[in-house]
Design a protein around this motif. Sequence first.
Motif, PDB file in Angstrom:
ATOM      1  N   LEU A  80       0.822  -1.208   0.000  1.00 40.90           N
ATOM      2  CA  LEU A  80       0.000   0.000   0.000  1.00 40.90           C
ATOM      3  C   LEU A  80       0.859   1.263   0.000  1.00 40.90           C
ATOM      4  O   LEU A  80       0.518   2.254  -0.650  1.00 40.90           O
ATOM      5  CB  LEU A  80      -0.923  -0.010   1.222  1.00 40.90           C
ATOM      6  N   PHE A  81       1.993   1.226   0.711  1.00 40.26           N
ATOM      7  CA  PHE A  81       2.802   2.429   0.872  1.00 40.26           C
ATOM      8  C   PHE A  81       4.020   2.478  -0.051  1.00 40.26           C
ATOM      9  O   PHE A  81       4.793   3.434   0.027  1.00 40.26           O
ATOM     10  CB  PHE A  81       3.263   2.550   2.331  1.00 40.26           C
ATOM     11  N   ARG A 106      -1.569   8.670   1.847  1.00 41.38           N
ATOM     12  CA  ARG A 106      -0.396   7.881   2.251  1.00 41.38           C
ATOM     13  C   ARG A 106       0.635   8.787   2.914  1.00 41.38           C
ATOM     14  O   ARG A 106       1.200   8.445   3.959  1.00 41.38           O
ATOM     15  CB  ARG A 106       0.228   7.204   1.031  1.00 41.38           C
ATOM     16  N   GLN A 107       0.886   9.950   2.299  1.00 42.48           N
ATOM     17  CA  GLN A 107       1.883  10.866   2.849  1.00 42.48           C
ATOM     18  C   GLN A 107       1.433  11.429   4.188  1.00 42.48           C
ATOM     19  O   GLN A 107       2.225  11.574   5.116  1.00 42.48           O
ATOM     20  CB  GLN A 107       2.155  12.001   1.857  1.00 42.48           C
ATOM     21  N   ARG A 110       2.074   8.866   6.828  1.00 39.60           N
ATOM     22  CA  ARG A 110       3.504   8.816   7.173  1.00 39.60           C
ATOM     23  C   ARG A 110       3.866   9.920   8.152  1.00 39.60           C
ATOM     24  O   ARG A 110       4.687   9.729   9.054  1.00 39.60           O
ATOM     25  CB  ARG A 110       4.352   8.968   5.908  1.00 39.60           C
TER      26      ARG A 110
END
Length: 236
Positions: A80-81, A106-107, A110
């Motif tokens: 996924l990442f 996603r970012q 993180r």
Amino acid sequence: MKSSFRIQSTLGLLFRPCAVSTPVTAPGLNAHARWAHKIAAQLPLIPKPTPFVPDVPTFLTLIGRDLKQHADKFPTWEALFTLTTDQLRELGVEPPRARRYLLQWRQRFREGKFGIGGDLKHVENGVAYLKIHEKDVSPTRTSRKVVNVPANQNVEEIPEGERVRVKGYKVKGVSTIVGPYALPVQKGVAKLTVTEGMWEDKRGHKVDGGERRRAEVRFKRGVAERKALREKMGFY
């Protein structure tokens, strides 16, 4: 003599070699670039799952926009990442705005920028319980805050250091917990359940075709309305 001296001085200024100018840099911009690069290097490429977001289907469910339909295309949390935008396109994640939206979230994940409930520690099967922690700060005033606790434990059974206020929720009155997606269970207790689109960034609603087509749509509508009015008045 004076005129001759002036001529020599003028000629000296004309033929004096020009100094090479050094490029002017902005120290602030360089420092900002170094800081951004340093922060990016420190962020983990693959962040750890959290109690509220333990797997891929939950993550895609929370961010919404029907991305959960692509859950089977990501065999692992690492996939996924790490998949690139080209790989996402090959897997069939369409349209392009869906891929951009997924990359943005996603970012954020993180960087630890979670949505509602992302900071909860005690979660079981997608359900977290919220309770009220009361503390007397003076003989006449009591402080109340919303904390996350396991379903079968009281607030007093949780160590003091773990009684962290849950972001986005507050106590209304004496025993009512209010906040997004909070469902009351009993007096002083509410539960939060993973729900489709809890973290979704809502898209704006296009009015009359959006900015690019608004003038055209309104013009055609006006023509149709005037034509209908003339027909009603018997001009056709």
